[in-house]
Design an enzyme around this catalytic site. Structure first.
Site, PDB file in Angstrom:
ATOM      1  CB  SER A   1      48.735  42.449  41.099  1.00  0.00           C
ATOM      2  OG  SER A   1      48.720  42.230  39.731  1.00  0.00           O
TER       3      SER A   1
ATOM      4  CD  GLU B   1      51.964  41.141  43.749  1.00  0.00           C
ATOM      5  OE1 GLU B   1      52.302  42.193  43.198  1.00  0.00           O
ATOM      6  OE2 GLU B   1      51.644  40.127  43.124  1.00  0.00           O
TER       7      GLU B   1
ATOM      8  NE  ARG C   1      53.223  39.102  41.079  1.00  0.00           N
ATOM      9  CZ  ARG C   1      53.073  38.967  39.763  1.00  0.00           C
ATOM     10  NH1 ARG C   1      53.670  37.984  39.123  1.00  0.00           N
ATOM     11  NH2 ARG C   1      52.328  39.815  39.091  1.00  0.00           N
TER      12      ARG C   1
HETATM   13  N1  EPU Z   1      39.519  39.439  35.230  1.00  0.00           N
HETATM   14  C1  EPU Z   1      38.273  39.788  35.696  1.00  0.00           C
HETATM   15  N2  EPU Z   1      38.038  41.107  35.975  1.00  0.00           N
HETATM   16  C2  EPU Z   1      38.969  42.071  35.793  1.00  0.00           C
HETATM   17  C3  EPU Z   1      40.219  41.718  35.288  1.00  0.00           C
HETATM   18  C4  EPU Z   1      40.498  40.391  35.024  1.00  0.00           C
HETATM   19  O1  EPU Z   1      37.405  38.956  35.871  1.00  0.00           O
HETATM   20  O2  EPU Z   1      38.651  43.231  36.108  1.00  0.00           O
HETATM   21  C5  EPU Z   1      39.790  38.016  34.972  1.00  0.00           C
HETATM   22  C6  EPU Z   1      39.658  37.644  33.523  1.00  0.00           C
HETATM   23  O3  EPU Z   1      39.117  36.361  33.450  1.00  0.00           O
HETATM   24  C7  EPU Z   1      41.111  37.583  33.035  1.00  0.00           C
HETATM   25  C8  EPU Z   1      41.803  37.100  34.279  1.00  0.00           C
HETATM   26  O4  EPU Z   1      41.114  37.724  35.360  1.00  0.00           O
HETATM   27  O5  EPU Z   1      41.267  36.712  31.983  1.00  0.00           O
HETATM   28  C9  EPU Z   1      43.264  37.406  34.343  1.00  0.00           C
HETATM   29  O6  EPU Z   1      43.459  38.799  34.203  1.00  0.00           O
HETATM   30  P1  EPU Z   1      44.860  39.370  33.693  1.00  0.00           P
HETATM   31  O7  EPU Z   1      45.267  38.681  32.434  1.00  0.00           O
HETATM   32  O8  EPU Z   1      44.762  40.845  33.665  1.00  0.00           O
HETATM   33  O9  EPU Z   1      45.897  38.888  34.751  1.00  0.00           O
HETATM   34  P2  EPU Z   1      45.862  38.812  36.355  1.00  0.00           P
HETATM   35  O10 EPU Z   1      45.866  37.372  36.713  1.00  0.00           O
HETATM   36  O11 EPU Z   1      44.814  39.667  36.913  1.00  0.00           O
HETATM   37  C10 EPU Z   1      48.456  38.660  36.568  1.00  0.00           C
HETATM   38  C11 EPU Z   1      49.533  39.365  37.325  1.00  0.00           C
HETATM   39  C12 EPU Z   1      49.796  40.725  36.689  1.00  0.00           C
HETATM   40  C13 EPU Z   1      50.257  40.488  35.256  1.00  0.00           C
HETATM   41  C14 EPU Z   1      49.138  39.735  34.523  1.00  0.00           C
HETATM   42  C15 EPU Z   1      49.514  39.362  33.110  1.00  0.00           C
HETATM   43  C16 EPU Z   1      49.328  38.548  39.622  1.00  0.00           C
HETATM   44  C17 EPU Z   1      48.960  38.867  41.019  1.00  0.00           C
HETATM   45  N3  EPU Z   1      49.149  39.511  38.724  1.00  0.00           N
HETATM   46  O12 EPU Z   1      47.291  39.435  36.715  1.00  0.00           O
HETATM   47  O13 EPU Z   1      50.836  41.361  37.386  1.00  0.00           O
HETATM   48  O14 EPU Z   1      50.524  41.708  34.586  1.00  0.00           O
HETATM   49  O15 EPU Z   1      48.844  38.493  35.218  1.00  0.00           O
HETATM   50  O16 EPU Z   1      50.418  38.291  33.119  1.00  0.00           O
HETATM   51  O17 EPU Z   1      49.810  37.441  39.356  1.00  0.00           O
HETATM   52  C18 EPU Z   1      51.458  43.036  38.984  1.00  0.00           C
HETATM   53  O18 EPU Z   1      51.991  42.163  39.639  1.00  0.00           O
HETATM   54  O19 EPU Z   1      51.491  44.224  39.380  1.00  0.00           O
HETATM   55  C19 EPU Z   1      50.744  42.700  37.759  1.00  0.00           C
HETATM   56  C20 EPU Z   1      50.053  43.601  37.098  1.00  0.00           C
END
Ligand code: EPU
Length: 337
Positions: free
Chosen positions: A227, A322, A157
Protein backbone atom coordinates in the site's frame (compact mmCIF):
# COMPACT_ATOMS: atom_id res chain seq x y z
CA UNK A 1 29.38 -5.92 12.34
CA UNK A 2 29.94 -5.07 8.71
CA UNK A 3 30.19 -1.57 7.26
CA UNK A 4 29.85 -0.65 3.58
CA UNK A 5 30.29 2.73 1.88
CA UNK A 6 28.63 4.31 -1.18
CA UNK A 7 26.13 1.45 -1.39
CA UNK A 8 23.81 1.12 -4.38
CA UNK A 9 20.39 0.57 -2.77
CA UNK A 10 18.40 -0.91 -5.65
CA UNK A 11 18.60 -4.43 -4.22
CA UNK A 12 18.02 -3.28 -0.64
CA UNK A 13 14.39 -2.21 -1.02
CA UNK A 14 11.35 -3.59 -2.81
CA UNK A 15 10.63 -0.39 -4.79
CA UNK A 16 14.09 -0.91 -6.30
CA UNK A 17 14.72 2.76 -7.14
CA UNK A 18 18.20 3.98 -8.00
CA UNK A 19 19.74 5.46 -4.86
CA UNK A 20 23.08 5.46 -3.08
CA UNK A 21 23.72 5.36 0.66
CA UNK A 22 26.80 7.00 2.12
CA UNK A 23 27.11 4.19 4.66
CA UNK A 24 25.33 0.94 5.46
CA UNK A 25 25.98 -0.96 8.65
CA UNK A 26 24.95 -4.57 9.24
CA UNK A 27 24.48 -5.41 12.90
CA UNK A 28 25.17 -9.08 13.69
CA UNK A 29 25.10 -9.14 17.50
CA UNK A 30 22.84 -7.33 19.94
CA UNK A 31 25.73 -5.59 21.80
CA UNK A 32 26.78 -3.88 18.55
CA UNK A 33 23.67 -1.68 18.79
CA UNK A 34 25.55 0.43 21.30
CA UNK A 35 27.45 1.89 18.34
CA UNK A 36 24.27 3.46 16.96
CA UNK A 37 23.44 7.16 17.04
CA UNK A 38 20.07 8.90 17.05
CA UNK A 39 20.55 10.00 13.43
CA UNK A 40 21.02 6.47 12.07
CA UNK A 41 18.10 5.03 10.14
CA UNK A 42 17.20 1.40 10.79
CA UNK A 43 15.74 -0.44 7.84
CA UNK A 44 14.12 -3.86 7.84
CA UNK A 45 13.95 -5.66 4.53
CA UNK A 46 13.18 -2.38 2.77
CA UNK A 47 9.57 -3.20 1.91
CA UNK A 48 8.14 0.07 3.18
CA UNK A 49 10.68 2.71 2.21
CA UNK A 50 11.25 5.17 -0.60
CA UNK A 51 14.90 6.13 -0.97
CA UNK A 52 15.63 9.51 -2.51
CA UNK A 53 18.74 9.48 -4.76
CA UNK A 54 21.30 10.21 -2.04
CA UNK A 55 21.08 8.86 1.52
CA UNK A 56 23.38 10.84 3.77
CA UNK A 57 22.05 9.19 6.95
CA UNK A 58 23.81 5.99 8.01
CA UNK A 59 21.53 3.04 7.25
CA UNK A 60 21.45 0.12 9.66
CA UNK A 61 20.17 -3.38 9.06
CA UNK A 62 19.70 -5.77 11.98
CA UNK A 63 20.72 -9.34 11.20
CA UNK A 64 19.46 -10.66 14.52
CA UNK A 65 17.64 -13.97 14.29
CA UNK A 66 15.89 -16.50 16.51
CA UNK A 67 12.40 -17.51 17.64
CA UNK A 68 11.75 -19.06 21.06
CA UNK A 69 8.93 -19.75 23.50
CA UNK A 70 9.44 -17.66 26.64
CA UNK A 71 6.33 -18.54 28.66
CA UNK A 72 3.01 -20.33 28.49
CA UNK A 73 -0.12 -21.09 30.46
CA UNK A 74 -3.28 -23.06 29.70
CA UNK A 75 -4.55 -20.65 27.07
CA UNK A 76 -1.55 -18.70 25.74
CA UNK A 77 2.03 -19.05 24.57
CA UNK A 78 4.44 -16.13 24.65
CA UNK A 79 6.84 -16.28 21.71
CA UNK A 80 9.90 -14.04 21.36
CA UNK A 81 11.12 -13.35 17.84
CA UNK A 82 14.25 -11.40 17.01
CA UNK A 83 13.94 -8.28 14.86
CA UNK A 84 15.68 -9.64 11.75
CA UNK A 85 13.34 -12.60 11.29
CA UNK A 86 11.31 -12.57 8.09
CA UNK A 87 7.70 -11.75 9.01
CA UNK A 88 5.98 -14.24 6.73
CA UNK A 89 8.31 -17.09 7.78
CA UNK A 90 7.47 -16.29 11.41
CA UNK A 91 3.72 -16.36 10.68
CA UNK A 92 4.10 -19.67 8.89
CA UNK A 93 6.02 -21.17 11.80
CA UNK A 94 3.32 -20.08 14.28
CA UNK A 95 0.61 -21.62 12.08
CA UNK A 96 2.56 -24.88 11.86
CA UNK A 97 2.88 -24.89 15.67
CA UNK A 98 -0.91 -24.40 15.92
CA UNK A 99 -0.64 -21.01 17.63
CA UNK A 100 -3.35 -18.54 16.64
CA UNK A 101 -3.26 -14.77 16.23
CA UNK A 102 -1.02 -13.90 13.28
CA UNK A 103 -2.51 -16.06 10.49
CA UNK A 104 -4.45 -13.13 8.97
CA UNK A 105 -1.13 -11.30 8.57
CA UNK A 106 0.42 -13.88 6.24
CA UNK A 107 2.55 -12.71 3.33
CA UNK A 108 3.02 -9.16 4.58
CA UNK A 109 6.54 -8.30 3.42
CA UNK A 110 9.13 -7.18 5.93
CA UNK A 111 10.76 -8.20 9.18
CA UNK A 112 9.50 -8.89 12.69
CA UNK A 113 11.27 -5.76 13.95
CA UNK A 114 9.44 -3.56 11.47
CA UNK A 115 6.00 -4.99 12.27
CA UNK A 116 5.30 -2.89 15.41
CA UNK A 117 6.66 0.31 13.85
CA UNK A 118 3.81 0.70 11.41
CA UNK A 119 1.48 -1.66 13.29
CA UNK A 120 1.03 -3.86 10.23
CA UNK A 121 -2.53 -4.89 9.61
CA UNK A 122 -4.59 -6.87 7.13
CA UNK A 123 -7.83 -8.82 6.87
CA UNK A 124 -9.31 -7.45 10.07
CA UNK A 125 -6.28 -7.90 12.36
CA UNK A 126 -3.59 -5.47 13.51
CA UNK A 127 -0.33 -6.82 14.90
CA UNK A 128 -0.70 -4.75 18.10
CA UNK A 129 -3.50 -7.13 19.14
CA UNK A 130 -0.98 -9.95 19.62
CA UNK A 131 2.06 -8.00 20.85
CA UNK A 132 2.81 -8.37 24.55
CA UNK A 133 6.15 -6.54 24.72
CA UNK A 134 8.71 -4.87 22.53
CA UNK A 135 12.40 -5.11 23.49
CA UNK A 136 14.48 -2.20 22.26
CA UNK A 137 17.73 -0.32 22.57
CA UNK A 138 17.25 3.25 23.79
CA UNK A 139 19.68 5.41 21.80
CA UNK A 140 19.01 8.48 23.93
CA UNK A 141 19.72 6.89 27.31
CA UNK A 142 22.02 4.17 25.99
CA UNK A 143 20.17 1.33 27.73
CA UNK A 144 18.07 -1.74 26.94
CA UNK A 145 14.36 -1.51 27.63
CA UNK A 146 11.31 -3.75 27.56
CA UNK A 147 8.20 -1.80 26.58
CA UNK A 148 4.68 -3.08 27.28
CA UNK A 149 2.37 -3.01 24.25
CA UNK A 150 0.13 -0.48 26.03
CA UNK A 151 3.03 2.03 26.12
CA UNK A 152 3.77 1.89 22.39
CA UNK A 153 1.01 4.21 21.13
CA UNK A 154 -0.37 1.81 18.53
CA UNK A 155 -2.89 3.30 16.08
CA UNK A 156 -3.98 2.39 12.54
CA UNK A 157 -0.72 1.96 10.59
CA UNK A 158 1.32 3.73 13.25
CA UNK A 159 2.97 3.73 16.69
CA UNK A 160 5.27 5.92 18.75
CA UNK A 161 8.20 4.09 17.07
CA UNK A 162 7.27 5.94 13.91
CA UNK A 163 6.62 9.32 15.50
CA UNK A 164 7.97 10.56 18.84
CA UNK A 165 10.40 7.63 19.21
CA UNK A 166 11.73 7.62 15.67
CA UNK A 167 15.28 8.54 16.68
CA UNK A 168 15.13 6.82 20.05
CA UNK A 169 14.33 3.12 20.12
CA UNK A 170 15.75 0.40 17.91
CA UNK A 171 13.55 -2.68 18.13
CA UNK A 172 15.58 -5.76 18.95
CA UNK A 173 12.87 -8.37 19.58
CA UNK A 174 9.11 -8.65 19.87
CA UNK A 175 7.23 -10.88 22.32
CA UNK A 176 3.90 -12.10 20.94
CA UNK A 177 1.07 -13.61 22.93
CA UNK A 178 -0.62 -16.32 20.87
CA UNK A 179 -3.57 -18.60 21.53
CA UNK A 180 -3.41 -22.34 21.98
CA UNK A 181 -7.09 -22.50 21.06
CA UNK A 182 -7.26 -20.01 18.20
CA UNK A 183 -10.23 -17.73 17.65
CA UNK A 184 -10.66 -17.34 13.90
CA UNK A 185 -11.07 -13.78 12.64
CA UNK A 186 -13.22 -13.91 9.55
CA UNK A 187 -15.01 -10.57 9.77
CA UNK A 188 -13.18 -9.01 6.79
CA UNK A 189 -15.42 -9.26 3.71
CA UNK A 190 -12.97 -11.20 1.55
CA UNK A 191 -12.61 -13.88 4.24
CA UNK A 192 -16.29 -13.89 5.19
CA UNK A 193 -17.19 -14.56 1.55
CA UNK A 194 -14.32 -16.94 0.83
CA UNK A 195 -15.46 -19.78 -1.47
CA UNK A 196 -14.00 -22.51 0.76
CA UNK A 197 -14.74 -23.23 4.45
CA UNK A 198 -12.26 -21.51 6.75
CA UNK A 199 -12.30 -23.61 9.90
CA UNK A 200 -8.67 -23.61 11.03
CA UNK A 201 -5.74 -21.21 11.22
CA UNK A 202 -4.09 -23.16 8.36
CA UNK A 203 -7.14 -22.57 6.19
CA UNK A 204 -7.16 -18.84 7.02
CA UNK A 205 -3.42 -18.63 6.37
CA UNK A 206 -3.74 -20.22 2.92
CA UNK A 207 -6.78 -18.09 2.08
CA UNK A 208 -4.93 -14.87 2.96
CA UNK A 209 -1.91 -15.99 0.93
CA UNK A 210 -4.17 -16.74 -2.06
CA UNK A 211 -6.05 -13.42 -1.78
CA UNK A 212 -2.85 -11.41 -1.52
CA UNK A 213 -1.10 -13.26 -4.35
CA UNK A 214 -4.12 -12.68 -6.50
CA UNK A 215 -4.26 -8.93 -6.14
CA UNK A 216 -0.88 -7.65 -4.98
CA UNK A 217 2.07 -7.65 -7.36
CA UNK A 218 5.26 -9.58 -6.59
CA UNK A 219 7.94 -6.91 -5.99
CA UNK A 220 10.55 -9.11 -7.68
CA UNK A 221 8.59 -8.71 -10.92
CA UNK A 222 6.92 -5.30 -10.44
CA UNK A 223 8.83 -3.33 -7.78
CA UNK A 224 6.41 -1.88 -5.20
CA UNK A 225 6.02 -1.13 -1.50
CA UNK A 226 2.57 -2.63 -0.91
CA UNK A 227 0.00 0.00 0.00
CA UNK A 228 1.54 3.30 -0.99
CA UNK A 229 -1.06 5.49 0.75
CA UNK A 230 -2.90 5.28 4.05
CA UNK A 231 -6.64 4.81 3.93
CA UNK A 232 -7.82 8.28 5.02
CA UNK A 233 -9.86 8.51 8.20
CA UNK A 234 -12.60 11.13 7.74
CA UNK A 235 -15.58 12.50 9.69
CA UNK A 236 -18.96 10.99 8.87
CA UNK A 237 -19.98 14.39 7.46
CA UNK A 238 -17.38 13.92 4.70
CA UNK A 239 -18.82 10.47 3.92
CA UNK A 240 -22.37 11.88 3.75
CA UNK A 241 -21.15 14.54 1.35
CA UNK A 242 -19.46 11.91 -0.85
CA UNK A 243 -22.62 9.80 -0.84
CA UNK A 244 -24.52 12.67 -2.48
CA UNK A 245 -22.48 11.96 -5.64
CA UNK A 246 -21.50 8.30 -5.16
CA UNK A 247 -23.98 5.88 -3.66
CA UNK A 248 -21.39 3.09 -3.39
CA UNK A 249 -18.64 4.65 -1.24
CA UNK A 250 -16.94 1.76 0.61
CA UNK A 251 -15.97 2.41 4.24
CA UNK A 252 -14.72 0.79 7.41
CA UNK A 253 -16.19 2.15 10.63
CA UNK A 254 -13.51 3.60 12.95
CA UNK A 255 -15.80 4.91 15.73
CA UNK A 256 -19.15 6.70 16.11
CA UNK A 257 -17.91 9.80 14.30
CA UNK A 258 -15.28 8.59 11.87
CA UNK A 259 -14.91 6.18 8.96
CA UNK A 260 -11.95 5.02 6.89
CA UNK A 261 -12.40 5.32 3.13
CA UNK A 262 -10.24 3.01 0.97
CA UNK A 263 -7.64 5.18 -0.75
CA UNK A 264 -7.76 2.66 -3.62
CA UNK A 265 -11.37 3.58 -4.28
CA UNK A 266 -10.60 7.33 -4.33
CA UNK A 267 -7.61 6.80 -6.64
CA UNK A 268 -9.58 4.58 -8.99
CA UNK A 269 -12.46 7.08 -9.19
CA UNK A 270 -9.93 9.71 -10.28
CA UNK A 271 -9.01 7.49 -13.23
CA UNK A 272 -5.52 6.71 -11.98
CA UNK A 273 -5.81 2.90 -11.81
CA UNK A 274 -3.31 1.53 -14.33
CA UNK A 275 -2.11 5.07 -15.11
CA UNK A 276 1.60 5.36 -15.86
CA UNK A 277 3.80 8.39 -16.29
CA UNK A 278 7.40 7.78 -17.29
CA UNK A 279 8.91 5.19 -15.02
CA UNK A 280 6.23 5.13 -12.34
CA UNK A 281 2.60 4.06 -12.33
CA UNK A 282 -0.43 2.82 -10.42
CA UNK A 283 -0.91 -0.95 -10.54
CA UNK A 284 -3.65 -1.98 -12.95
CA UNK A 285 -5.20 -4.52 -10.55
CA UNK A 286 -5.08 -2.56 -7.29
CA UNK A 287 -5.11 1.21 -7.13
CA UNK A 288 -3.38 1.45 -3.75
CA UNK A 289 -0.14 0.04 -5.12
CA UNK A 290 2.44 2.20 -6.83
CA UNK A 291 4.75 0.43 -9.26
CA UNK A 292 8.25 1.60 -9.96
CA UNK A 293 9.23 0.50 -13.45
CA UNK A 294 12.68 2.05 -13.51
CA UNK A 295 12.45 5.35 -11.72
CA UNK A 296 14.36 6.78 -8.80
CA UNK A 297 12.89 7.87 -5.48
CA UNK A 298 12.58 11.46 -6.69
CA UNK A 299 10.39 10.38 -9.61
CA UNK A 300 8.30 8.14 -7.35
CA UNK A 301 7.77 11.00 -4.94
CA UNK A 302 6.79 13.44 -7.70
CA UNK A 303 4.33 10.90 -9.14
CA UNK A 304 2.80 10.31 -5.70
CA UNK A 305 2.33 14.07 -5.28
CA UNK A 306 0.41 14.11 -8.52
CA UNK A 307 -1.93 11.36 -7.31
CA UNK A 308 -2.41 13.20 -4.00
CA UNK A 309 -3.24 16.43 -5.86
CA UNK A 310 -5.72 14.62 -8.14
CA UNK A 311 -7.59 13.04 -5.22
CA UNK A 312 -7.52 16.34 -3.33
CA UNK A 313 -8.97 18.24 -6.30
CA UNK A 314 -11.76 15.74 -6.86
CA UNK A 315 -12.73 14.73 -3.32
CA UNK A 316 -11.19 17.35 -1.00
CA UNK A 317 -9.44 14.50 0.86
CA UNK A 318 -5.67 14.59 1.36
CA UNK A 319 -3.95 11.23 1.03
CA UNK A 320 -0.76 10.59 2.94
CA UNK A 321 2.14 8.40 1.84
CA UNK A 322 2.58 5.21 3.83
CA UNK A 323 6.23 4.21 3.21
CA UNK A 324 8.98 6.10 4.95
CA UNK A 325 10.82 8.60 2.78
CA UNK A 326 14.58 8.43 3.42
CA UNK A 327 17.40 10.51 1.98
CA UNK A 328 17.72 13.63 -0.12
CA UNK A 329 17.51 14.72 -3.72
CA UNK A 330 21.09 14.84 -4.93
CA UNK A 331 20.81 18.44 -6.15
CA UNK A 332 19.79 19.55 -2.70
CA UNK A 333 22.68 17.64 -1.14
CA UNK A 334 25.11 19.13 -3.65
CA UNK A 335 23.83 22.57 -2.69
CA UNK A 336 22.51 23.26 -6.19
CA UNK A 337 18.84 23.29 -5.19
N1 EPU B 1 -10.80 -0.76 -4.12
C1 EPU B 1 -11.00 -0.04 -5.28
N2 EPU B 1 -10.10 -0.18 -6.29
C2 EPU B 1 -9.03 -1.01 -6.21
C3 EPU B 1 -8.84 -1.76 -5.05
C4 EPU B 1 -9.72 -1.61 -3.99
O1 EPU B 1 -11.95 0.71 -5.40
O2 EPU B 1 -8.26 -1.03 -7.18
C5 EPU B 1 -11.75 -0.57 -3.01
C6 EPU B 1 -12.79 -1.65 -2.94
O3 EPU B 1 -13.99 -1.07 -2.53
C7 EPU B 1 -12.28 -2.56 -1.81
C8 EPU B 1 -11.62 -1.55 -0.92
O4 EPU B 1 -11.03 -0.60 -1.79
O5 EPU B 1 -13.31 -3.22 -1.18
C9 EPU B 1 -10.59 -2.12 0.01
O6 EPU B 1 -9.61 -2.80 -0.75
P1 EPU B 1 -8.71 -3.94 -0.07
O7 EPU B 1 -9.59 -4.93 0.63
O8 EPU B 1 -7.78 -4.45 -1.09
O9 EPU B 1 -7.96 -3.21 1.09
P2 EPU B 1 -7.23 -1.78 1.18
O10 EPU B 1 -8.03 -0.96 2.13
O11 EPU B 1 -6.94 -1.23 -0.14
C10 EPU B 1 -5.82 -2.45 3.27
C11 EPU B 1 -4.39 -2.42 3.68
C12 EPU B 1 -3.64 -3.54 2.97
C13 EPU B 1 -4.26 -4.86 3.41
C14 EPU B 1 -5.74 -4.84 3.01
C15 EPU B 1 -6.49 -6.07 3.47
C16 EPU B 1 -3.92 -0.07 4.15
C17 EPU B 1 -3.21 1.16 3.73
N3 EPU B 1 -3.80 -1.12 3.35
O12 EPU B 1 -5.86 -2.19 1.89
O13 EPU B 1 -2.30 -3.53 3.39
O14 EPU B 1 -3.62 -5.97 2.80
O15 EPU B 1 -6.40 -3.70 3.61
O16 EPU B 1 -6.72 -6.00 4.85
O17 EPU B 1 -4.54 -0.08 5.22
C18 EPU B 1 -0.03 -2.95 2.86
O18 EPU B 1 -0.01 -2.26 3.86
O19 EPU B 1 0.99 -3.04 2.14
C19 EPU B 1 -1.25 -3.65 2.48
C20 EPU B 1 -1.34 -4.30 1.34
Amino acid sequence: MQVFHEVELKDWHTLAGQAVARELMIIEAQEELQALNAGDVVIGSGSNVVFLPWVEERLVRLNLFGVSVVDENKAYVWVRAMAGENWHAFVQEMVVRGLGGVENLALIPGTVGAAPVQNIGAYGVEVCEVIAQVEAYDRWKREWVCLQASECGFVYRGSFFKSRWLTRYVIVAVVFVLRKNPILRLDYAELAQYPMPLNSIEAVFFAVVAIRQNKLPDPKILPNAGSFFHNPVVDRAVLLHLEESYSDVPRYVVDDNRVKIPAAWLIERCGFKGYREGNVGIYAHHALVLINYEGGGDEIYAFAQKIIAGVQARFGITLTIEPRLIGQNKERFDGTD
